[in-house]
Write an enzyme that holds these catalytic residues in place. Structure first.
Site, mmCIF file in Angstrom:
data_model
loop_
_atom_site.group_PDB
_atom_site.id
_atom_site.type_symbol
_atom_site.label_atom_id
_atom_site.label_comp_id
_atom_site.label_asym_id
_atom_site.label_seq_id
_atom_site.Cartn_x
_atom_site.Cartn_y
_atom_site.Cartn_z
ATOM 1 N N LYS A 31 0.835 -1.193 0.000
ATOM 2 C CA LYS A 31 0.000 0.000 0.000
ATOM 3 C C LYS A 31 0.878 1.254 0.000
ATOM 4 O O LYS A 31 2.067 1.123 0.297
ATOM 5 C CB LYS A 31 -0.871 -0.017 1.239
ATOM 6 C CG LYS A 31 0.026 -0.042 2.467
ATOM 7 C CD LYS A 31 -0.592 0.431 3.691
ATOM 8 C CE LYS A 31 0.518 0.574 4.682
ATOM 9 N NZ LYS A 31 0.702 1.798 5.292
ATOM 10 N N HIS A 41 -1.197 -6.071 5.670
ATOM 11 C CA HIS A 41 -0.657 -7.029 6.637
ATOM 12 C C HIS A 41 -1.571 -7.242 7.845
ATOM 13 O O HIS A 41 -1.457 -8.238 8.530
ATOM 14 C CB HIS A 41 0.772 -6.660 7.053
ATOM 15 C CG HIS A 41 0.874 -5.574 8.066
ATOM 16 N ND1 HIS A 41 0.798 -4.248 7.759
ATOM 17 C CD2 HIS A 41 1.043 -5.628 9.411
ATOM 18 C CE1 HIS A 41 0.916 -3.537 8.857
ATOM 19 N NE2 HIS A 41 1.067 -4.335 9.880
ATOM 20 N N LYS A 94 -2.619 -10.990 10.236
ATOM 21 C CA LYS A 94 -2.465 -11.195 11.685
ATOM 22 C C LYS A 94 -3.365 -12.349 12.107
ATOM 23 O O LYS A 94 -4.539 -12.390 11.746
ATOM 24 C CB LYS A 94 -2.832 -9.906 12.443
ATOM 25 C CG LYS A 94 -1.823 -8.770 12.249
ATOM 26 C CD LYS A 94 -2.268 -7.528 13.010
ATOM 27 C CE LYS A 94 -1.425 -6.311 12.677
ATOM 28 N NZ LYS A 94 -0.148 -6.241 13.382
ATOM 29 N N GLU A 107 -1.254 4.145 18.437
ATOM 30 C CA GLU A 107 0.154 3.736 18.441
ATOM 31 C C GLU A 107 0.949 4.738 19.273
ATOM 32 O O GLU A 107 0.650 5.936 19.246
ATOM 33 C CB GLU A 107 0.715 3.730 17.016
ATOM 34 C CG GLU A 107 0.049 2.715 16.115
ATOM 35 C CD GLU A 107 0.668 2.687 14.724
ATOM 36 O OE1 GLU A 107 1.482 1.808 14.471
ATOM 37 O OE2 GLU A 107 0.346 3.560 13.898
ATOM 38 N N ASP A 164 -2.821 6.075 5.390
ATOM 39 C CA ASP A 164 -1.845 5.091 5.863
ATOM 40 C C ASP A 164 -2.522 3.932 6.599
ATOM 41 O O ASP A 164 -2.080 2.793 6.493
ATOM 42 C CB ASP A 164 -0.850 5.797 6.804
ATOM 43 C CG ASP A 164 0.276 4.892 7.280
ATOM 44 O OD1 ASP A 164 0.756 4.082 6.463
ATOM 45 O OD2 ASP A 164 0.673 4.981 8.457
ATOM 46 N N HIS A 207 -5.767 -0.727 6.490
ATOM 47 C CA HIS A 207 -5.950 -1.717 7.555
ATOM 48 C C HIS A 207 -7.320 -1.697 8.247
ATOM 49 O O HIS A 207 -7.956 -2.724 8.412
ATOM 50 C CB HIS A 207 -4.877 -1.524 8.615
ATOM 51 C CG HIS A 207 -3.488 -1.485 8.052
ATOM 52 N ND1 HIS A 207 -3.094 -2.296 7.027
ATOM 53 C CD2 HIS A 207 -2.406 -0.740 8.374
ATOM 54 C CE1 HIS A 207 -1.821 -2.051 6.747
ATOM 55 N NE2 HIS A 207 -1.380 -1.109 7.548
ATOM 56 N N LYS A 209 -0.627 8.438 15.784
ATOM 57 C CA LYS A 209 0.751 8.277 16.252
ATOM 58 C C LYS A 209 0.934 9.041 17.556
ATOM 59 O O LYS A 209 0.245 10.036 17.810
ATOM 60 C CB LYS A 209 1.736 8.853 15.222
ATOM 61 C CG LYS A 209 1.592 8.269 13.830
ATOM 62 C CD LYS A 209 2.026 6.828 13.758
ATOM 63 C CE LYS A 209 1.941 6.291 12.354
ATOM 64 N NZ LYS A 209 1.903 4.844 12.284
#
Ligand code: BG6
Length: 491
Positions: free
Chosen positions: A155, A185, A189, A223, A242, A247, A333
């Site tokens: 991506k 990804h 998981k 995060e 992002d 995701h 973030k």
């Protein structure tokens, strides 16, 4: 180490052409992942041709790969395993061009055929920034190595509807859709796949998995990390592109999709795409964009940057199962904690016969919570009676932790799982062109008229307005009660 059951590996030996072989993702995940897959015996035969802008010779690339394994491999790297892996590596600097790439792939295939006979397959992995993806595709075409190959694309797949359509069209000039594996990804998981097992292997929850019983859903991925060396990439991307379009929406689809007609790639993709088709466009008024204080002072960041490092939003899936149920998504973030949870809040009972002050409802509704960490956990919380006189209620929970199964060592890291699937040609956990294009389409209003970014202090949970967004509900994080630790008596 657990014995590898037959049939989990690819049928044919593989030549992996790894673009971006000295980059961050390759060092952190892809080389350690390939090392594990090869040394644990998942791949019958494998050669890796590293490609990057760095002007290295083969010894230089081997040294860089060894350093990456020492730094990032979760498993111990024995001298014998390293020697075997190092012998599988080759390197082509990008400047050497198509003839050198072709020669390296030929060499790799000849050596595999000498050892294993029969045919080989090629796996091209594009671990490169978006601007370098199409040039890499053209190089593969020029080198004549498209045949018998699959290509894994990282991506972001475009930045809006028009760019994703154009990217897909250009890709299709060289690769057929069946050859393209768009990797997300999060779907690799283990706990993400466990959502499918949990929903469709049990009779208990699926009957209540709908608007009649579920009040709202939260997908929350705060995060703690900042941007480090990624700020130049991130400046162009931001938290929505992002994390959300890739995701979080993908996880949402697993959580919300109808039962597929079979546990196979096409039926699963079809159900996911139906979720995306039913999504209502994301409204800018339902979005909080944030930026942590200090972001604008970082290297590579515009001092007046409006890029969001945080996003929280409300969205809806307008179908029979979910009409009217809000889905709250949040990620950012430099937040207070690193967590990855899906939390499902059930409706409260229609009437309470418990006396005032008994505690019922005081700690929110009953919740089913999935923790998407590799060592995954699940919890079902409910009210129960506190022991002793009278009727006082406490929030209790049933919890499952992967640790307690004793099988945690068998978990494949997300990239390992997905690389193996791509080698086997299994597209179940990959995203489709149609799905991605639709997600950009529902994002159009937001991308065209984003609300202003609001500052938040690093170490917080985001801008204050996140509470208004979710009212009258509340964010599940931070948890009121910690997860229970691993059971020391677990089998
Ligand atoms: C990546 C994003 O895809 O996922 C990063 O680009 C993010 O910004 C990362 O930090 C999170 O992945 P994980 O597996 O560490 O939760």
């Amino acid at each position: 180490m657990a014995k590898i059951p037959p049939g989990v590996g690819p049928r044919f030996p593989q030549v992996v052409v790894l673009f971006g072989a000295t980059g961050d993702l390759a060092r952190r995940k892809l080389l350690p992942g390939l090392f594990h897959l090869a040394s644990a015996g998942f791949i019958p035969g494998c050669r890796i041709v590293g490609v990057s802008l760095d002007d290295l010779d083969l010894d230089g690339f081997r040294a860089s790969a060894r350093k990456a394994l020492d730094e990032f491999s979760a498993r111990k790297v024995s001298d014998a395993d390293w020697a075997t892996f190092a012998a599988c590596l080759d390197y082509v600097p990008l400047a050497a061009g198509a003839p050198a790439l072709k020669a390296a792939v030929d060499r790799a295939e000849q050596s595999l055929m000498q050892s294993f006979g029969g045919e080989c397959r090629r796996l091209h992995y594009l671990s490169v920034p978006p601007s370098a993806a199409l040039p890499a595709v053209r190089l593969l075409h020029e080198a004549g190595v498209v045949e018998r190959s699959r290509i894994v694309m990282e991506k972001p797949f475009g930045t809006d509807k028009a760019s994703s359509v154009s990217l897909n069209a250009k890709l299709h000039e060289v690769f057929a859709e069946e050859q393209i594996f768009r990797i997300d990804h999060f779907l690799g998981k283990e706990p993400a796949q466990n959502i499918l097992a949990f929903r469709f292997a049990n009779g208990l929850f699926e009957p209540i998995w709908n608007r009649n019983f579920i009040d709202h859903v939260q997908i929350d991925v705060p995060e703690t990390l900042g941007l480090g060396k990624r700020s130049a990439f991130y400046e162009q991307t931001g938290a929505y592109r992002d994390m959300v379009v890739t995701h979080l929406f993908q996880i949402l689809a697993f959580m919300a999709m109808e039962p597929p007609t079979a546990l196979e790639p096409a039926p699963i993709s079809e159900e996911k795409n139906k979720v995306f088709r039913s999504m209502l466009p994301v409204q800018p008024g339902d979005v909080v964009r944030g930026q942590y204080t200090g972001y604008r002072d970082e290297d590579g960041v515009d001092p007046e940057s409006e890029t969001e490092t945080f996003i929280a939003l409300k969205c809806f899936i307008d179908n029979w199962r979910w009409a009217g149920v809000p889905f709250f998504l949040r990620t950012g973030k430099r937040l207070a904690e690193g967590q990855r949870i899906i939390s499902i809040a059930f409706r409260e009972p229609p009437k309470s016969m418990f006396p005032a002050g008994s505690g019922v409802g005081a700690q929110g509704p009953d919740h089913l919570t999935f923790d998407l960490a590799d060592a995954s956990k699940m919890s079902l919380s409910f009210y129960g009676k506190r022991p002793g006189p009278g009727m006082r209620l406490d929030k209790l929970s049933l919890q499952f932790a992967m640790h307690d199964t004793g099988l945690i060592g068998d978990v494949l890291e997300a990239y390992e799982r997905l690389i193996l699937d791509a080698m086997r040609g299994d597209r179940t956990l990959f995203t489709t062109a149609e799905g991605i294009e639709r997600l950009w389409e529902v994002s159009t209003h937001l991308l065209e008229a984003p609300p202003p970014v609001r500052l938040y202090p690093p170490g917080s949970w985001g801008p204050k307005s996140i509470h208004q967004l979710i009212a009258p509900h509340a964010w599940r994080l931070p948890f009121e009660r910690a997860w229970r630790g691993p059971n020391p008596h677990g089998s």
